[in-house]
Design a protein around this motif. Structure first.
Motif, PDB file in Angstrom:
ATOM      1  N   ALA A   1     -26.343  36.984  31.609  1.00 55.20           N
ATOM      2  CA  ALA A   1     -27.704  37.183  31.110  1.00 55.20           C
ATOM      3  C   ALA A   1     -28.350  35.812  30.979  1.00 55.20           C
ATOM      4  CB  ALA A   1     -27.694  37.893  29.758  1.00 55.20           C
ATOM      5  N   VAL A   2     -29.585  35.691  31.425  1.00 58.09           N
ATOM      6  CA  VAL A   2     -30.291  34.414  31.407  1.00 58.09           C
ATOM      7  C   VAL A   2     -31.641  34.594  30.723  1.00 58.09           C
ATOM      8  CG1 VAL A   2     -31.211  32.495  32.754  1.00 58.09           C
ATOM      9  CG2 VAL A   2     -29.163  33.710  33.551  1.00 58.09           C
ATOM     10  N   VAL A   3     -31.933  33.724  29.782  1.00 61.24           N
ATOM     11  CA  VAL A   3     -33.238  33.721  29.109  1.00 61.24           C
ATOM     12  C   VAL A   3     -33.868  32.350  29.334  1.00 61.24           C
ATOM     13  CG1 VAL A   3     -34.481  33.993  26.943  1.00 61.24           C
ATOM     14  CG2 VAL A   3     -32.409  35.333  27.366  1.00 61.24           C
ATOM     15  N   GLU A   4     -35.089  32.344  29.882  1.00 61.35           N
ATOM     16  CA  GLU A   4     -35.822  31.101  30.093  1.00 61.35           C
ATOM     17  C   GLU A   4     -37.124  31.170  29.299  1.00 61.35           C
ATOM     18  OE1 GLU A   4     -36.377  29.924  34.144  1.00 61.35           O
ATOM     19  OE2 GLU A   4     -34.601  31.030  34.818  1.00 61.35           O
ATOM     20  N   ALA A   5     -37.427  30.098  28.586  1.00 66.76           N
ATOM     21  CA  ALA A   5     -38.657  30.045  27.798  1.00 66.76           C
ATOM     22  C   ALA A   5     -39.393  28.754  28.113  1.00 66.76           C
ATOM     23  CB  ALA A   5     -38.358  30.133  26.304  1.00 66.76           C
ATOM     24  N   ARG A   6     -40.696  28.890  28.358  1.00 72.25           N
ATOM     25  CA  ARG A   6     -41.530  27.698  28.544  1.00 72.25           C
ATOM     26  C   ARG A   6     -42.274  27.451  27.231  1.00 72.25           C
ATOM     27  NH1 ARG A   6     -43.525  24.734  32.652  1.00 72.25           N
ATOM     28  NH2 ARG A   6     -42.646  26.166  34.202  1.00 72.25           N
ATOM     29  N   VAL A   7     -42.099  26.261  26.695  1.00 69.36           N
ATOM     30  CA  VAL A   7     -42.680  25.914  25.401  1.00 69.36           C
ATOM     31  C   VAL A   7     -43.702  24.793  25.587  1.00 69.36           C
ATOM     32  CG1 VAL A   7     -42.194  25.077  23.072  1.00 69.36           C
ATOM     33  CG2 VAL A   7     -40.564  26.586  24.220  1.00 69.36           C
ATOM     34  N   GLU A   8     -44.865  24.968  24.992  1.00 67.46           N
ATOM     35  CA  GLU A   8     -45.920  23.961  25.051  1.00 67.46           C
ATOM     36  C   GLU A   8     -46.081  23.324  23.670  1.00 67.46           C
ATOM     37  OE1 GLU A   8     -49.490  25.693  26.507  1.00 67.46           O
ATOM     38  OE2 GLU A   8     -48.617  26.341  28.413  1.00 67.46           O
ATOM     39  N   VAL A   9     -45.854  22.011  23.595  1.00 69.09           N
ATOM     40  CA  VAL A   9     -46.027  21.264  22.351  1.00 69.09           C
ATOM     41  C   VAL A   9     -46.678  19.928  22.680  1.00 69.09           C
ATOM     42  CG1 VAL A   9     -44.044  22.313  21.181  1.00 69.09           C
ATOM     43  CG2 VAL A   9     -43.720  20.237  22.518  1.00 69.09           C
ATOM     44  N   ALA A  10     -47.183  19.274  21.644  1.00 69.64           N
ATOM     45  CA  ALA A  10     -47.762  17.950  21.830  1.00 69.64           C
ATOM     46  C   ALA A  10     -46.650  16.953  22.155  1.00 69.64           C
ATOM     47  CB  ALA A  10     -48.502  17.526  20.563  1.00 69.64           C
ATOM     48  N   PRO A  11     -46.974  15.864  22.873  1.00 73.01           N
ATOM     49  CA  PRO A  11     -45.936  14.888  23.260  1.00 73.01           C
ATOM     50  C   PRO A  11     -45.200  14.288  22.067  1.00 73.01           C
ATOM     51  CG  PRO A  11     -47.960  14.532  24.518  1.00 73.01           C
ATOM     52  CD  PRO A  11     -48.290  15.545  23.458  1.00 73.01           C
ATOM     53  N   ASP A  12     -45.889  14.183  20.910  1.00 74.01           N
ATOM     54  CA  ASP A  12     -45.247  13.581  19.733  1.00 74.01           C
ATOM     55  C   ASP A  12     -44.620  14.620  18.814  1.00 74.01           C
ATOM     56  OD1 ASP A  12     -47.608  14.715  18.977  1.00 74.01           O
ATOM     57  OD2 ASP A  12     -48.232  13.089  17.633  1.00 74.01           O
ATOM     58  N   HIS A  13     -44.567  15.880  19.263  1.00 71.36           N
ATOM     59  CA  HIS A  13     -43.968  16.938  18.439  1.00 71.36           C
ATOM     60  C   HIS A  13     -42.463  16.712  18.319  1.00 71.36           C
ATOM     61  CE1 HIS A  13     -42.678  20.989  17.241  1.00 71.36           C
ATOM     62  NE2 HIS A  13     -43.919  21.167  16.823  1.00 71.36           N
ATOM     63  N   THR A  14     -41.914  17.143  17.190  1.00 72.35           N
ATOM     64  CA  THR A  14     -40.476  16.965  16.948  1.00 72.35           C
ATOM     65  C   THR A  14     -39.635  17.572  18.065  1.00 72.35           C
ATOM     66  OG1 THR A  14     -40.858  17.030  14.564  1.00 72.35           O
ATOM     67  CG2 THR A  14     -38.602  17.410  15.315  1.00 72.35           C
ATOM     68  N   ALA A  15     -40.021  18.773  18.526  1.00 74.45           N
ATOM     69  CA  ALA A  15     -39.242  19.440  19.576  1.00 74.45           C
ATOM     70  C   ALA A  15     -39.220  18.610  20.854  1.00 74.45           C
ATOM     71  CB  ALA A  15     -39.830  20.822  19.851  1.00 74.45           C
ATOM     72  N   ALA A  16     -40.376  18.039  21.228  1.00 76.84           N
ATOM     73  CA  ALA A  16     -40.433  17.217  22.436  1.00 76.84           C
ATOM     74  C   ALA A  16     -39.568  15.970  22.290  1.00 76.84           C
ATOM     75  CB  ALA A  16     -41.879  16.820  22.727  1.00 76.84           C
ATOM     76  N   GLN A  17     -39.553  15.388  21.114  1.00 74.37           N
ATOM     77  CA  GLN A  17     -38.735  14.199  20.881  1.00 74.37           C
ATOM     78  C   GLN A  17     -37.247  14.524  20.981  1.00 74.37           C
ATOM     79  OE1 GLN A  17     -40.076  12.768  17.068  1.00 74.37           O
ATOM     80  NE2 GLN A  17     -42.053  12.074  17.853  1.00 74.37           N
ATOM     81  N   VAL A  18     -36.849  15.707  20.474  1.00 76.58           N
ATOM     82  CA  VAL A  18     -35.444  16.100  20.556  1.00 76.58           C
ATOM     83  C   VAL A  18     -35.044  16.307  22.011  1.00 76.58           C
ATOM     84  CG1 VAL A  18     -33.747  17.862  19.924  1.00 76.58           C
ATOM     85  CG2 VAL A  18     -35.443  17.132  18.257  1.00 76.58           C
ATOM     86  N   VAL A  19     -35.920  16.951  22.800  1.00 76.03           N
ATOM     87  CA  VAL A  19     -35.631  17.173  24.219  1.00 76.03           C
ATOM     88  C   VAL A  19     -35.431  15.830  24.935  1.00 76.03           C
ATOM     89  CG1 VAL A  19     -36.559  18.021  26.407  1.00 76.03           C
ATOM     90  CG2 VAL A  19     -36.805  19.393  24.346  1.00 76.03           C
ATOM     91  N   GLU A  20     -36.342  14.890  24.687  1.00 74.07           N
ATOM     92  CA  GLU A  20     -36.249  13.591  25.358  1.00 74.07           C
ATOM     93  C   GLU A  20     -35.010  12.822  24.914  1.00 74.07           C
ATOM     94  OE1 GLU A  20     -39.878  11.470  24.896  1.00 74.07           O
ATOM     95  OE2 GLU A  20     -41.077  12.920  26.015  1.00 74.07           O
ATOM     96  N   SER A  21     -34.676  12.893  23.629  1.00 75.01           N
ATOM     97  CA  SER A  21     -33.487  12.186  23.155  1.00 75.01           C
ATOM     98  C   SER A  21     -32.210  12.779  23.737  1.00 75.01           C
ATOM     99  CB  SER A  21     -33.417  12.238  21.620  1.00 75.01           C
ATOM    100  OG  SER A  21     -33.263  13.575  21.166  1.00 75.01           O
ATOM    101  N   ALA A  22     -32.267  14.068  24.149  1.00 79.21           N
ATOM    102  CA  ALA A  22     -31.112  14.715  24.774  1.00 79.21           C
ATOM    103  C   ALA A  22     -31.057  14.459  26.275  1.00 79.21           C
ATOM    104  CB  ALA A  22     -31.136  16.218  24.504  1.00 79.21           C
TER     105      ALA A  22
END
Length: 595
Positions: free
Chosen positions: A62-83
């Protein structure tokens, strides 16, 4: 916000895509059609537990894909980049969760494989999923305290309390250990002090044993060393004039080469001159060595005695002198901990008292902060209940200290009262509901029905929305157990919440779905599978038909009229909508009477 959700091989869903509206999206469908799988998919993409039983029969994963839109300085975006992940060209990023039929699970963020905990860290500030399980969990005391702390934003104060509590517990455990094992500690202390005293009496120096070996070997072979050095010096530069030595031979060869005048031979002559200079230097060094070489038997005897003393230490405390010194340093550190003198115990008791007082102070500040926030949360939630057909009900959030006896574990004296100091503080937090002014105030576990519990949860969520940074809120049949006017008010409050948040609701009530900005219907195929064509947005007449089905299971004129009425009232402000609904319901009765 969540701009796209693709689901493959999950439950009854073969392959489907959901495009949520930035405002309120309602997902409806027949029972068993797969609409709840949308919430299950969101639970997986937010790091929820993977169940291989959810993988569609016949599928390998089973595969779930989600596209998330956030500001570049959002916490979620920072976590993605740090990973190590990267956003797409439009600034959004893709999250993927894969669950195989044999139970293995993998997560990806921004094109990079990440731990499941990272997926949770990314989605926590983006998506919050609320279902019947979350409503039931609201009955738990720990969950109620967590909701209050979420509203009060108690993270800093709670962390300060936990740090003080950890120090207090560590000091208490150390004092208890010293007291309970006083005899063993005293014996160990005596043994260590004896060893330290023995080492200090010898006073070994780092690397001394290695230096002694070399010195003893030199003294033991002094005669042979003297002969070898003297012979070598004589061969290099003999003492007698008539002797032929290495330096003279080199000098003779150099002169002969220089006398030829040939360039290459002259170059080699220079090299011979340099070699002769080296031999002269070695001769001088050998002379110095012979002068320093001592064959004193007394010195040799002293060195051998010192070596024997050092070996007695290395047999007991380490492989060599350096290891013995390391044991000595470690013994000093252990002795500091083993000190069971009256002075040491008094100092430790004082440390326990000081850390307990700091913990009590931190607990008091946290409790006061919670109490103020509890009053605000209860008042605002009560206001919300008035809009959810519970106008006579009041919700109070009680914050009280958890009592304890003085000898109980984790008992802490706070303002003259013994309290249980748990990891979450000294407070018991309880949501109390009074259904009307004359009713008793009861815990929501006892005083709220299933429908009321759902409305209480929704009321609390609406209040939390102002203080909550989460952009997308997902509700799974939050309207379960309610109907009529209450259902309409739930739909209206969800629509209000959608003004500041993206809201996705899975519902079986037409009164709720009528308020949606986008209405998506899940239709299973004849084989029971949900495919891309099975997840469709309904508008205009198709939407009226779906609402009519939800109202009465038919597509008759009466159900259609009621569906149209719901859509019309959903577009009006609340007082106007209520008036219009009353007039619309009166009109058919007048017509029937005239007929």
């Amino acid at each position: 916000m969540l701009s796209e959700l693709r689901i493959s091989g999950l439950g009854v869903i073969d392959d489907a895509v959901l495009l949520p509206h930035p405002g309120l999206t309602a997902v409806t469908g027949e029972t068993g059609a797969g609409k709840t799988m949308v919430v299950t998919a969101l639970g997986l993409i937010t790091g929820g537990r993977a169940d291989s039983g959810r993988v569609r029969t016949g599928a390998d994963r089973a595969v779930v894909e989600a596209r998330v839109e956030v500001a570049p300085d959002h916490t979620a975006a920072q976590v993605v980049e740090s990973a190590g992940g990267h956003p797409d060209d439009d600034g959004s990023f893709i999250l993927i969760r894969t669950v195989t039929a044999d139970g293995r699970s993998r997560a990806h963020a921004g094109g990079r494989s990440v731990p499941l905990s990272t997926l949770t860290e990314i989605t926590d500030p983006v998506v919050a999923v609320h279902g019947q399980s979350e409503a039931i969990s609201l009955l738990q005391a720990g969950r109620q305290r967590a909701v209050l702390d979420r509203y009060a934003q108690s993270d800093t104060l709670l962390e300060r309390y936990r740090t003080a509590r950890a120090q207090w517990q560590a000091a208490t455990a150390e004092l208890q250990d010293r007291t309970a094992h006083a005899r063993e500690r005293a014996q160990r202390e005596q043994l260590l002090r004896m060893g330290v005293g023995e080492i200090d009496a010898v006073a070994p120096q780092p690397g001394e044993d290695v230096e002694l070996v070399a010195a003893i070997k030199r003294l033991e072979n002094a005669d042979a060393l003297r002969a070898a050095a003297a012979d070598a010096r004589g061969l290099l530069s003999g003492d007698a004039v008539e002797d032929v030595n290495a330096v003279q031979l080199l000098e003779t060869a150099r002169k002969q080469l220089e006398s030829t005048g040939e360039a290459r031979l002259v170059e080699w002559a220079t090299s011979l001159h340099q070699a002769a200079a080296v031999l002269v230097d070695v001769g001088f060094e050998l002379s110095s060595y012979l002068d320093e070489l001592d064959a004193d038997p007394a010195a040799l005897e002293q060195m051998l005695a010192r070596q024997a003393t050092l070996r007695s230490l290395t047999r007991r405390y380490g492989a060599d002198v350096d290891a013995v010194l390391a044991w000595r340093a470690e013994a000093d550190r252990e002795l500091e901990l083993l000190d069971s003198s009256d002075e040491a115990l008094a100092a430790l008791q004082q440390k326990v008292q000081d850390t307990a007082e700091r913990t009590a102070t931190a607990a008091t500040v946290l409790s006061a902060h919670r109490a103020k926030a509890a009053a605000r949360l209860g008042g605002k939630a009560t206001d919300e209940l008035e809009h959810l057909a519970m106008g006579r009900a009041t919700l109070r959030v009680a914050v009280t200290p958890r009592p304890a006896t003085a000898d109980a574990e984790h008992a802490l004296l706070v303002d003259g009262q013994w309290c249980h100091a748990g990891s979450g503080g000294i407070d018991a937090v309880e949501f109390l509901l009074r259904s009307h002014s004359g009713a008793p105030e009861l815990p929501i576990a006892k005083g709220a029905s299933g429908g009321e519990l759902s409305r209480v949860m929704l009321a609390v969520e609406v209040v939390l929305a102002d203080a909550d940074p989460v952009g997308t809120l997902v509700f799974d049949e939050v309207d379960a157990g309610v109907g009529g006017r209450a259902a309409t008010e739930i739909g209206r409050r969800l629509a209000q919440l959608a003004r500041t948040h993206q809201v996705i609701v899975v519902t079986h009530l037409a009164q709720v779905a009528a308020f949606a900005d986008r209405h998506v219907v899940v239709d299973a195929a004849e084989d029971g599978a949900v495919r891309i064509s099975s997840l469709r947005e309904v508008i205009a007449e198709d939407r009226e038909a779906e609402l009519a089905r939800m109202l009465g299971g038919t597509d008759g004129s009466t159900a259609r009229a009621h569906a149209a009425e719901l859509l019309e009232s959903a577009d009006l402000p609340a007082p106007v909508a209520e008036k219009a609904t009353v007039q619309a319901r009166r009109a058919p009765r007048k017509k029937a009477a005239a007929h």
